[in-house]
Design a protein around this motif. Structure first.
Motif, PDB file in Angstrom:
ATOM      1  N   SER A   1       0.643  -1.283  -0.065  1.00 38.04           N
ATOM      2  CA  SER A   1      -0.182  -0.047  -0.114  1.00 38.04           C
ATOM      3  C   SER A   1       0.681   1.331   0.271  1.00 38.04           C
ATOM      4  O   SER A   1       0.692   2.435  -0.765  1.00 38.04           O
ATOM      5  CB  SER A   1      -0.863   0.370   1.179  1.00 38.04           C
ATOM      6  N   THR A   2       2.165   1.275   0.676  1.00 32.76           N
ATOM      7  CA  THR A   2       3.566   2.324   0.403  1.00 32.76           C
ATOM      8  C   THR A   2       3.486   2.575  -0.490  1.00 32.76           C
ATOM      9  O   THR A   2       3.687   3.766  -0.759  1.00 32.76           O
ATOM     10  CB  THR A   2       3.518   2.342   2.322  1.00 32.76           C
ATOM     11  N   VAL A   3       3.644   1.552  -1.016  1.00 35.97           N
ATOM     12  CA  VAL A   3       4.841   1.300  -2.263  1.00 35.97           C
ATOM     13  C   VAL A   3       3.929   1.916  -3.661  1.00 35.97           C
ATOM     14  O   VAL A   3       4.583   3.158  -3.791  1.00 35.97           O
ATOM     15  CB  VAL A   3       5.268   0.559  -2.615  1.00 35.97           C
ATOM     16  N   LEU A   4       2.404   1.549  -3.232  1.00 38.65           N
ATOM     17  CA  LEU A   4       1.716   2.306  -4.337  1.00 38.65           C
ATOM     18  C   LEU A   4       0.933   3.482  -4.371  1.00 38.65           C
ATOM     19  O   LEU A   4       1.152   3.883  -5.278  1.00 38.65           O
ATOM     20  CB  LEU A   4       0.794   1.352  -4.713  1.00 38.65           C
ATOM     21  N   GLU A   5       0.995   3.829  -2.921  1.00 37.82           N
ATOM     22  CA  GLU A   5       0.704   5.339  -2.751  1.00 37.82           C
ATOM     23  C   GLU A   5       1.746   6.531  -2.920  1.00 37.82           C
ATOM     24  O   GLU A   5       1.627   6.705  -3.850  1.00 37.82           O
ATOM     25  CB  GLU A   5       0.616   5.270  -1.730  1.00 37.82           C
ATOM     26  N   THR A   6       3.723   5.675  -2.558  1.00 42.26           N
ATOM     27  CA  THR A   6       4.122   6.465  -3.752  1.00 42.26           C
ATOM     28  C   THR A   6       4.467   6.338  -5.333  1.00 42.26           C
ATOM     29  O   THR A   6       4.450   7.546  -6.124  1.00 42.26           O
ATOM     30  CB  THR A   6       5.471   6.381  -3.219  1.00 42.26           C
ATOM     31  N   LEU A   7       4.005   5.809  -6.366  1.00 41.53           N
ATOM     32  CA  LEU A   7       3.800   5.513  -7.364  1.00 41.53           C
ATOM     33  C   LEU A   7       2.781   6.191  -7.949  1.00 41.53           C
ATOM     34  O   LEU A   7       2.676   6.900  -8.670  1.00 41.53           O
ATOM     35  CB  LEU A   7       3.856   3.634  -7.627  1.00 41.53           C
ATOM     36  N   GLN A   8       1.587   6.070  -7.122  1.00 41.58           N
ATOM     37  CA  GLN A   8       0.118   6.940  -7.515  1.00 41.58           C
ATOM     38  C   GLN A   8       0.894   8.360  -7.125  1.00 41.58           C
ATOM     39  O   GLN A   8       0.953   9.365  -8.569  1.00 41.58           O
ATOM     40  CB  GLN A   8      -0.686   6.328  -6.822  1.00 41.58           C
ATOM     41  N   ALA A   9       1.411   9.087  -6.562  1.00 45.20           N
ATOM     42  CA  ALA A   9       1.830  10.352  -6.692  1.00 45.20           C
ATOM     43  C   ALA A   9       2.354  10.948  -7.988  1.00 45.20           C
ATOM     44  O   ALA A   9       2.562  11.828  -8.303  1.00 45.20           O
ATOM     45  CB  ALA A   9       2.879  10.525  -4.922  1.00 45.20           C
ATOM     46  N   ALA A  10       3.906   9.501  -8.000  1.00 46.93           N
ATOM     47  CA  ALA A  10       4.869   9.824  -8.634  1.00 46.93           C
ATOM     48  C   ALA A  10       3.856  10.345 -10.280  1.00 46.93           C
ATOM     49  O   ALA A  10       4.151  10.668 -11.227  1.00 46.93           O
ATOM     50  CB  ALA A  10       6.063   8.981  -9.021  1.00 46.93           C
ATOM     51  N   SER A  11       3.089   9.527 -10.494  1.00 41.87           N
ATOM     52  CA  SER A  11       2.552   9.263 -12.114  1.00 41.87           C
ATOM     53  C   SER A  11       1.195  10.078 -12.044  1.00 41.87           C
ATOM     54  O   SER A  11       1.396  11.159 -13.290  1.00 41.87           O
ATOM     55  CB  SER A  11       1.640   8.006 -11.725  1.00 41.87           C
ATOM     56  N   ASP A  12       0.888  10.945 -10.903  1.00 40.87           N
ATOM     57  CA  ASP A  12       0.043  12.059 -11.111  1.00 40.87           C
ATOM     58  C   ASP A  12       0.914  12.793 -11.499  1.00 40.87           C
ATOM     59  O   ASP A  12       0.096  13.943 -12.260  1.00 40.87           O
ATOM     60  CB  ASP A  12      -0.601  12.035  -9.335  1.00 40.87           C
ATOM     61  N   GLY A  13       1.803  13.327 -11.470  1.00 42.76           N
ATOM     62  CA  GLY A  13       2.447  14.591 -11.127  1.00 42.76           C
ATOM     63  C   GLY A  13       2.898  14.458 -12.982  1.00 42.76           C
ATOM     64  O   GLY A  13       3.526  15.343 -13.736  1.00 42.76           O
ATOM     65  N   ILE A  14       3.163  13.330 -13.822  1.00 45.44           N
ATOM     66  CA  ILE A  14       3.100  13.371 -15.370  1.00 45.44           C
ATOM     67  C   ILE A  14       2.082  13.776 -16.041  1.00 45.44           C
ATOM     68  O   ILE A  14       1.345  13.553 -15.887  1.00 45.44           O
ATOM     69  CB  ILE A  14       3.274  11.635 -15.755  1.00 45.44           C
ATOM     70  N   THR A  15       2.896  14.647 -16.781  1.00 43.97           N
ATOM     71  CA  THR A  15       1.889  15.231 -17.841  1.00 43.97           C
ATOM     72  C   THR A  15       1.831  13.840 -19.373  1.00 43.97           C
ATOM     73  O   THR A  15       3.057  13.885 -20.368  1.00 43.97           O
ATOM     74  CB  THR A  15       2.258  16.402 -18.547  1.00 43.97           C
ATOM     75  N   ARG A  16       0.439  13.637 -19.620  1.00 44.33           N
ATOM     76  CA  ARG A  16       0.142  12.747 -20.464  1.00 44.33           C
ATOM     77  C   ARG A  16      -0.504  13.856 -21.677  1.00 44.33           C
ATOM     78  O   ARG A  16      -0.969  13.916 -21.970  1.00 44.33           O
ATOM     79  CB  ARG A  16      -0.528  11.384 -20.279  1.00 44.33           C
ATOM     80  N   GLY A  17      -0.004  13.243 -22.989  1.00 42.32           N
ATOM     81  CA  GLY A  17      -0.434  13.498 -24.191  1.00 42.32           C
ATOM     82  C   GLY A  17      -2.163  13.639 -24.986  1.00 42.32           C
ATOM     83  O   GLY A  17      -2.631  12.159 -24.125  1.00 42.32           O
TER      84      GLY A  17
END
Length: 454
Positions: free
Chosen positions: A438-454
């Motif tokens: 759960s902790t790992v995926l929360e961190t990954l989600q935060a990184a993913s949310d910061g990515i600009t996708r086309g």
């Protein structure tokens, strides 16, 4: 434009990463005069072309250059193969210094990173293949190598992952049959314990490398929560229950002995793969490129390189990763690589001739790659006719599996966002060291949310 591009070169020199989303300032060919190299007659080109790639064995690269020179004898190709783990940093440094190769291979995430250093190759296809060129090239491959409507690299063979390469001969010696199909994680762990009791490792993985960890995790997730991985890559929920369960299973493979001891400290190539070649493990996570070991000469060369004295051809197959979640494991496919032309190349006509033969011509490297089982072709009109397969009947199902996956709209293997590739690799490393899913995926989600996708 020149000023902005110079600023980006300086950034690469410092970080070895060119961030996506700034390719609008690329110095690609923008006029007919600038793109004249694309329409030049390849047979009239001459001089030297430098080419960088990763992964291919020297015999395959040498065969490619020799085959090219049969068609274009006036062009000398100076080829360099760089280890995958060093490729991005080495290429970034070379391009930043102005000493980069004329042509170089890229995978989708690399295309995002190095778009400003690569010509738009649409004019090459239009000139050499024709206005309807898209109908003869894998749509997935073209899409994965297109950045801001520019084809940054010409697609080469396709890459299929989600498979294990088995040493069938070793399994026979141990009197064991590797569990395939639907297999509960604890059943797989029990089988691997039997293998370990016999003095061998079960699955030899170089979990130090993010790419192979991603391949295995994606295969696990495809069985536990079909479609969830691809959805998360495109901005969906990494914390979804199915992905958390998948990460729990990934973590258990380290604690329950499915993976070899010390897996986090070794690379897939050469460490984990060489251990498998030496008969120290019954399986290793390898994709479609592992089929090159079906060919006798390649197999023997690879074993010799791994330190095996007086090798005999291995009995080996590729099978889908066990379906540890109940649903069948879905293989993932993407373009294995594409070949780019350096915007600063001083011999673009010869570079275009090389890329045309290497990537667009069905009779060129696409045919050679199919025949040597490097991977399925990304262009139409290529029929693989591999020679000197050590155990033809044994590998029939493996080759059929790869061909069927390449021919369908498979889940993408490549992640086109460099920041997400890095974040996912870090997440899988953290999970393997025992951090809660759960902790790992929360961190990954935060990184993913910061990515600009086309």
């Amino acid at each position: 434009m020149r000023t902005l591009r110079s600023m980006k070169i300086a950034a690469i020199a410092l970080t070895m990463i060119v961030t996506a989303g700034v390719s609008a300032c690329s110095q690609s060919s923008g006029t007919e005069e600038e793109a004249s190299w694309a329409g030049a007659d390849p047979s009239e080109a001459s001089g030297t072309v430098t080419f960088w790639s990763w992964g291919d064995s020297p015999d395959i690269v040498n065969a490619a250059v020799a085959s090219f020179n049969e068609v274009y004898p006036d062009i000398e190709v100076s080829a360099k193969v760089v280890s995958y783990k060093d490729y991005v940093s080495a290429l970034g440094a070379a391009l930043a210094s102005g000493e980069g190769p004329d042509t170089f291979n890229l995978e989708p995430a690399m295309a995002q990173q190095f778009t400003d250093f690569a010509e738009d190759l649409v004019p090459l296809y239009e000139a050499q293949v024709g206005a309807e060129w898209r109908s003869s090239v894998s749509t997935v491959a073209v899409d994965e190598l297109t950045v801001d409507d520019r084809l940054v690299a010409a697609p080469n063979s396709l890459s299929v992952a989600g498979t294990l390469q088995l040493n069938v001969g070793l399994l026979d010696e141990l009197g064991l049959e590797f569990p395939t199909g639907s297999v509960a994680p604890d059943e797989l762990a029990q089988f691997c314990e039997t293998v370990r009791q016999a003095g061998k490792a079960c699955v030899s993985i170089g979990a130090k490398d993010g790419w192979v960890s991603q391949d295995v995790f994606q295969a696990i997730a495809s069985s536990v929560a079909p479609g969830a991985f691809a959805a998360a890559v495109e901005g969906g929920d990494w914390t979804a229950p199915g992905l958390e369960s998948s990460l729990d299973i990934w973590q258990s493979f380290f604690t329950d002995g499915v993976f070899q001891d010390g897996a986090l400290g070794v690379s897939q190539y050469p460490d984990a793969w060489n251990a498998w070649l030496r008969g120290e493990a019954v399986a290793t996570p390898v994709g479609s490129w592992g089929a090159t070991d079906f060919i006798t000469a390649t197999n023997l060369n690879n074993q010799s390189g791994a330190g095996v004295s007086d090798p005999a051809p291995l009995q080996t197959v590729l099978v889908p990763f066990p379906a540890v979640g109940g649903d069948p494991t879905t293989l993932a496919a993407s373009v294995g690589s594409g070949t780019a032309i350096n915007v600063d190349s001083e011999n673009k006509a010869a570079a275009a001739a090389w890329v045309n033969w290497y990537s667009t011509d069905p009779a060129g490297y696409q045919k050679l790659g199919a025949d040597t089982l490097v991977g399925p072709a990304s262009v139409t009109g290529v029929e693989a006719t591999p020679g000197d397969v050590a155990y033809p009947e044994l590998v029939e199902d493996s080759l059929a599996l790869l061909a069927a996956t390449a021919a369908q709209e498979a889940e993408p293997r490549a992640i086109p966002y460099p920041e997400l590739v890095t974040a996912l690799a870090a997440a899988l490393q953290s999970s393997a060291t025992g951090e809660s899913s759960s902790t790992v995926l929360e961190t990954l989600q935060a990184a993913s949310d910061g990515i600009t996708r086309g």
